[in-house]
Design a protein around this motif. Structure first.
Motif, PDB file in Angstrom:
ATOM      1  N   TRP A 321     -63.888  14.653 -29.819  1.00 29.14           N
ATOM      2  CA  TRP A 321     -64.614  13.324 -30.417  1.00 29.14           C
ATOM      3  C   TRP A 321     -65.934  13.364 -29.798  1.00 29.14           C
ATOM      4  CZ3 TRP A 321     -62.402  14.080 -34.527  1.00 29.14           C
ATOM      5  CH2 TRP A 321     -60.978  14.263 -34.701  1.00 29.14           C
ATOM      6  N   GLN A 322     -66.041  13.451 -28.423  1.00 29.64           N
ATOM      7  CA  GLN A 322     -67.149  13.202 -27.724  1.00 29.64           C
ATOM      8  C   GLN A 322     -68.319  14.032 -28.312  1.00 29.64           C
ATOM      9  OE1 GLN A 322     -68.006  10.741 -25.446  1.00 29.64           O
ATOM     10  NE2 GLN A 322     -69.979  11.543 -25.884  1.00 29.64           N
ATOM     11  N   ALA A 323     -67.923  15.385 -28.710  1.00 33.35           N
ATOM     12  CA  ALA A 323     -68.962  16.563 -29.143  1.00 33.35           C
ATOM     13  C   ALA A 323     -69.379  16.082 -30.149  1.00 33.35           C
ATOM     14  CB  ALA A 323     -68.191  17.722 -29.201  1.00 33.35           C
ATOM     15  N   ALA A 324     -68.779  15.321 -31.134  1.00 33.22           N
ATOM     16  CA  ALA A 324     -69.333  14.736 -32.394  1.00 33.22           C
ATOM     17  C   ALA A 324     -70.305  13.907 -32.148  1.00 33.22           C
ATOM     18  CB  ALA A 324     -68.123  14.251 -33.394  1.00 33.22           C
ATOM     19  N   VAL A 325     -70.012  12.946 -31.063  1.00 34.01           N
ATOM     20  CA  VAL A 325     -70.890  11.687 -30.761  1.00 34.01           C
ATOM     21  C   VAL A 325     -72.053  12.449 -30.378  1.00 34.01           C
ATOM     22  CG1 VAL A 325     -71.193   9.890 -29.251  1.00 34.01           C
ATOM     23  CG2 VAL A 325     -69.048  10.096 -30.365  1.00 34.01           C
ATOM     24  N   ASP A 326     -71.994  13.399 -29.294  1.00 32.62           N
ATOM     25  CA  ASP A 326     -73.206  14.004 -28.797  1.00 32.62           C
ATOM     26  C   ASP A 326     -74.153  14.588 -29.885  1.00 32.62           C
ATOM     27  OD1 ASP A 326     -72.267  13.379 -26.402  1.00 32.62           O
ATOM     28  OD2 ASP A 326     -71.227  14.997 -25.733  1.00 32.62           O
ATOM     29  N   ARG A 327     -73.390  15.297 -31.096  1.00 32.11           N
ATOM     30  CA  ARG A 327     -74.275  15.917 -31.893  1.00 32.11           C
ATOM     31  C   ARG A 327     -75.022  14.805 -32.814  1.00 32.11           C
ATOM     32  NH1 ARG A 327     -69.351  18.750 -32.863  1.00 32.11           N
ATOM     33  NH2 ARG A 327     -68.833  17.468 -34.595  1.00 32.11           N
ATOM     34  N   ALA A 328     -74.544  13.805 -32.860  1.00 29.86           N
ATOM     35  CA  ALA A 328     -75.173  12.542 -33.613  1.00 29.86           C
ATOM     36  C   ALA A 328     -76.197  12.054 -32.778  1.00 29.86           C
ATOM     37  CB  ALA A 328     -74.200  11.338 -34.037  1.00 29.86           C
ATOM     38  N   ARG A 329     -76.052  11.916 -31.349  1.00 27.52           N
ATOM     39  CA  ARG A 329     -77.303  11.662 -30.333  1.00 27.52           C
ATOM     40  C   ARG A 329     -78.332  12.393 -30.411  1.00 27.52           C
ATOM     41  NH1 ARG A 329     -75.359   7.681 -26.469  1.00 27.52           N
ATOM     42  NH2 ARG A 329     -77.179   8.586 -24.984  1.00 27.52           N
ATOM     43  N   GLU A 330     -78.050  13.767 -30.603  1.00 30.89           N
ATOM     44  CA  GLU A 330     -79.192  14.720 -30.559  1.00 30.89           C
ATOM     45  C   GLU A 330     -79.856  15.054 -31.802  1.00 30.89           C
ATOM     46  OE1 GLU A 330     -76.844  18.020 -28.840  1.00 30.89           O
ATOM     47  OE2 GLU A 330     -76.307  16.978 -27.010  1.00 30.89           O
ATOM     48  N   LEU A 331     -79.347  14.370 -32.992  1.00 31.09           N
ATOM     49  CA  LEU A 331     -80.258  14.769 -34.146  1.00 31.09           C
ATOM     50  C   LEU A 331     -81.674  14.087 -34.071  1.00 31.09           C
ATOM     51  CD1 LEU A 331     -77.464  13.910 -36.832  1.00 31.09           C
ATOM     52  CD2 LEU A 331     -78.471  15.710 -36.321  1.00 31.09           C
ATOM     53  N   PRO A 332     -82.557  14.751 -34.698  1.00 34.84           N
ATOM     54  CA  PRO A 332     -83.973  14.396 -34.776  1.00 34.84           C
ATOM     55  C   PRO A 332     -83.984  12.978 -35.701  1.00 34.84           C
ATOM     56  CG  PRO A 332     -83.777  16.327 -35.964  1.00 34.84           C
ATOM     57  CD  PRO A 332     -82.431  16.155 -35.110  1.00 34.84           C
ATOM     58  N   GLU A 333     -84.771  12.219 -35.644  1.00 33.15           N
ATOM     59  CA  GLU A 333     -84.810  10.958 -36.521  1.00 33.15           C
ATOM     60  C   GLU A 333     -85.071  11.259 -37.907  1.00 33.15           C
ATOM     61  OE1 GLU A 333     -85.295   7.579 -36.206  1.00 33.15           O
ATOM     62  OE2 GLU A 333     -84.670   7.846 -34.173  1.00 33.15           O
ATOM     63  N   SER A 334     -85.512  12.400 -38.340  1.00 31.92           N
ATOM     64  CA  SER A 334     -85.608  12.747 -39.641  1.00 31.92           C
ATOM     65  C   SER A 334     -84.446  13.233 -40.228  1.00 31.92           C
ATOM     66  CB  SER A 334     -86.663  14.187 -39.762  1.00 31.92           C
ATOM     67  OG  SER A 334     -86.201  15.178 -39.281  1.00 31.92           O
ATOM     68  N   GLU A 335     -83.355  13.484 -39.550  1.00 28.67           N
ATOM     69  CA  GLU A 335     -81.878  13.910 -40.112  1.00 28.67           C
ATOM     70  C   GLU A 335     -80.884  12.660 -40.131  1.00 28.67           C
ATOM     71  OE1 GLU A 335     -80.689  17.508 -38.418  1.00 28.67           O
ATOM     72  OE2 GLU A 335     -82.731  18.547 -38.508  1.00 28.67           O
ATOM     73  N   LEU A 336     -81.340  11.702 -39.532  1.00 25.59           N
ATOM     74  CA  LEU A 336     -80.597  10.447 -39.508  1.00 25.59           C
ATOM     75  C   LEU A 336     -80.284   9.957 -40.988  1.00 25.59           C
ATOM     76  CD1 LEU A 336     -81.882   8.618 -35.975  1.00 25.59           C
ATOM     77  CD2 LEU A 336     -80.059  10.268 -36.527  1.00 25.59           C
ATOM     78  N   PRO A 337     -79.226   9.306 -41.105  1.00 24.77           N
ATOM     79  CA  PRO A 337     -78.795   8.806 -42.480  1.00 24.77           C
ATOM     80  C   PRO A 337     -79.475   7.791 -42.742  1.00 24.77           C
ATOM     81  CG  PRO A 337     -76.978   8.525 -41.151  1.00 24.77           C
ATOM     82  CD  PRO A 337     -77.797   9.404 -40.243  1.00 24.77           C
ATOM     83  N   GLN A 338     -79.973   7.448 -44.134  1.00 22.85           N
ATOM     84  CA  GLN A 338     -80.589   6.379 -44.361  1.00 22.85           C
ATOM     85  C   GLN A 338     -79.601   5.176 -44.615  1.00 22.85           C
ATOM     86  OE1 GLN A 338     -83.897   5.957 -44.447  1.00 22.85           O
ATOM     87  NE2 GLN A 338     -84.276   8.191 -43.988  1.00 22.85           N
ATOM     88  N   PRO A 339     -80.118   3.833 -44.163  1.00 22.75           N
ATOM     89  CA  PRO A 339     -79.326   2.591 -44.403  1.00 22.75           C
ATOM     90  C   PRO A 339     -78.932   2.412 -45.635  1.00 22.75           C
ATOM     91  CG  PRO A 339     -81.433   1.906 -43.774  1.00 22.75           C
ATOM     92  CD  PRO A 339     -81.446   3.465 -43.751  1.00 22.75           C
TER      93      PRO A 339
END
Length: 436
Positions: A321-339
């Motif tokens: 689960w921490q690996a999943a959190v880390d993947r999200a932390r490392e994503l560039p802004e352009s790949e973050l989901p929209q609200p």
């Protein structure tokens, strides 16, 4: 006695065998109804609990028997919701005059297309058909026509439309419902569960017959047929877009980086659940996903301190689960989901007064008219016409508020013919009043 009970009493139930075990109409003389008029518990299938069919040879015999049967066929399916991944069927129950009751194990007989073909010309009687049809399609069973006793009950104006309530109110019998939420993937299935499953189709055709007469008496039978045809011909629902957004507690997650954590954890959990064939909630709860999204833990130690990741969770799971959190932390802004998701159609009604006061007035008048009509017809508003259809017509009304234009708009949103005939005058009046 209600009209529906009188309807049931007008014709005998389709029964056979030992009269001590045979169900009777609640109003007939010398019946099994108790002296004080209380409903009678239905404790045993009339021919006993059938053997579960779990191999191709036995299935072939069932197919032949049901092909030779007559009249409608009662159909039900049991799933293992909350226990297994997905919504597959783990038991299929059928009953038909001349064939009796059959209990089929789709684990041992995963392809029931031969049975579906044998019943292709028969009417299938189901209760809440939309719940069972997806899992039946997966194993090769697709009705060409059906009768939905739950929907029939709604159209006829019954306040309680669960199978147990309908059988009790219409036929005067009490079905034992204690096993509805058990793990139907259990093998072997306990005898009490099999008894419950067989009883679920025991009186389904009798209930169908009574409801058909009741709908006919109310002038709603053709309406019901249109609804049943729409269900039988409806294509499978498309996959949900961004299903992770439906995580319980998602309303607490505001920032895009946090949303990315939810998405990564949801996706990782789904893969584990599918591989292990267990309900995703048994792998990791929605609450735990949201807690990690809000906290954005930097390491396993921080994650383990959050609710849902306690001492019972092993180090390997925590690292996953921490690996999943880390993947999200490392994503560039352009790949973050929209609200939020792009919403097709009109905005929430609470925003109409500010966005378009005229549309809000149209909706208010339309809702009042539909409510009054539904009360007159003695059926739920959502069965008369879907609230979404009313909103869409009111948000983007036809250029002319006349019957032809409104009827065309309703048809374009998927309304059935009977719904268009009933609702069009109401919406014409509402749209015209709002324009005045």
């Amino acid at each position: 006695m209600t009209d529906a009970q009188e309807t049931a009493a007008d014709s005998p139930l389709r029964t056979s065998g030992d009269p001590r075990q045979r169900p009777h109409t609640p109003s007939a003389p010398d019946t099994d109804v108790t002296a004080d008029g209380a409903p009678v518990p239905l404790l045993e299938p009339r021919e006993g609990i059938p053997e579960v069919i779990a191999d191709p040879a036995a299935l072939a015999d069932v197919v032949a028997a049901f092909a030779a049967g007559t009249g409608p066929v009662a159909v039900d399916a049991e799933r293992a919701s909350g226990y297994r991944y997905g919504q597959r069927a783990y038991l299929v129950q059928l009953r038909r005059e001349g064939a009796g009751t059959a209990l089929i194990d789709p684990v041992g007989c995963p392809d029931l297309s031969s049975l579906g073909d044998a019943l292709a010309d028969a009417e299938w009687d189901l209760h809440a058909a939309t719940q069972d049809l997806p899992c039946l399609r997966e194993i090769g069973m697709r009705p060409s026509r059906l009768f939905d006793t739950e929907l029939a009950g709604r159209l006829a104006g019954f306040p309680r439309v669960g199978l147990g309530a309908m059988v009790e109110n219409v036929l005067g019998y009490v079905l034992e419902k204690g096993h509805s939420a058990v793990d139907w993937s259990t093998r072997p299935l306990p005898e009490p569960w099999l008894r419950y499953a067989a009883l679920d189709v025991e009186l389904l055709v009798d209930l169908r017959d009574a409801l058909e007469k009741e709908l006919d008496r109310q002038g709603k039978l053709e309406w019901a047929h249109e609804e049943f045809d729409a269900i039988a011909s409806a294509p499978p629902a498309p996959p949900r877009k961004d299903p992770w957004r439906r995580t319980s507690g998602m309303h607490k997650v505001r920032r895009r980086r946090q949303m990315a954590v939810v998405r990564e954890l949801w996706t990782a959990r789904d893969a584990v659940a599918q591989r292990r064939d267990v309900s995703p909630g048994k792998v990791l709860g929605d609450g735990a996903i949201v807690e990690a999204a809000l906290a954005l833990p930097l390491n396993v130690q921080a994650l383990s301190a959050l609710p849902g990741y306690g001492h019972r969770m092993g180090r390997r799971q925590l690292e996953q689960w921490q690996a999943a959190v880390d993947r999200a932390r490392e994503l560039p802004e352009s790949e973050l989901p929209q609200p939020g998701q792009p919403v097709a159609g009109p905005p929430p009604p609470r925003a109409w007064a500010d966005k378009d006061p005229a549309a809000a007035a149209r909706l208010s008048a339309a809702r009042a008219g539909v409510t009054a009509l539904a009360e007159t017809l003695n059926m739920p508003q959502e069965n008369l016409i879907t609230p979404d259809t009313v909103r869409r017509v009111c948000w983007e009304p036809p250029a002319a508020a006349d019957a032809e234009s409104v009827a065309a708009a309703l048809a374009g949103h998927g309304a059935r013919r009977w719904q268009i005939e009933q609702v069009t005058p109401v919406l014409v009046a509402a749209l015209s009043a709002a324009q005045a």
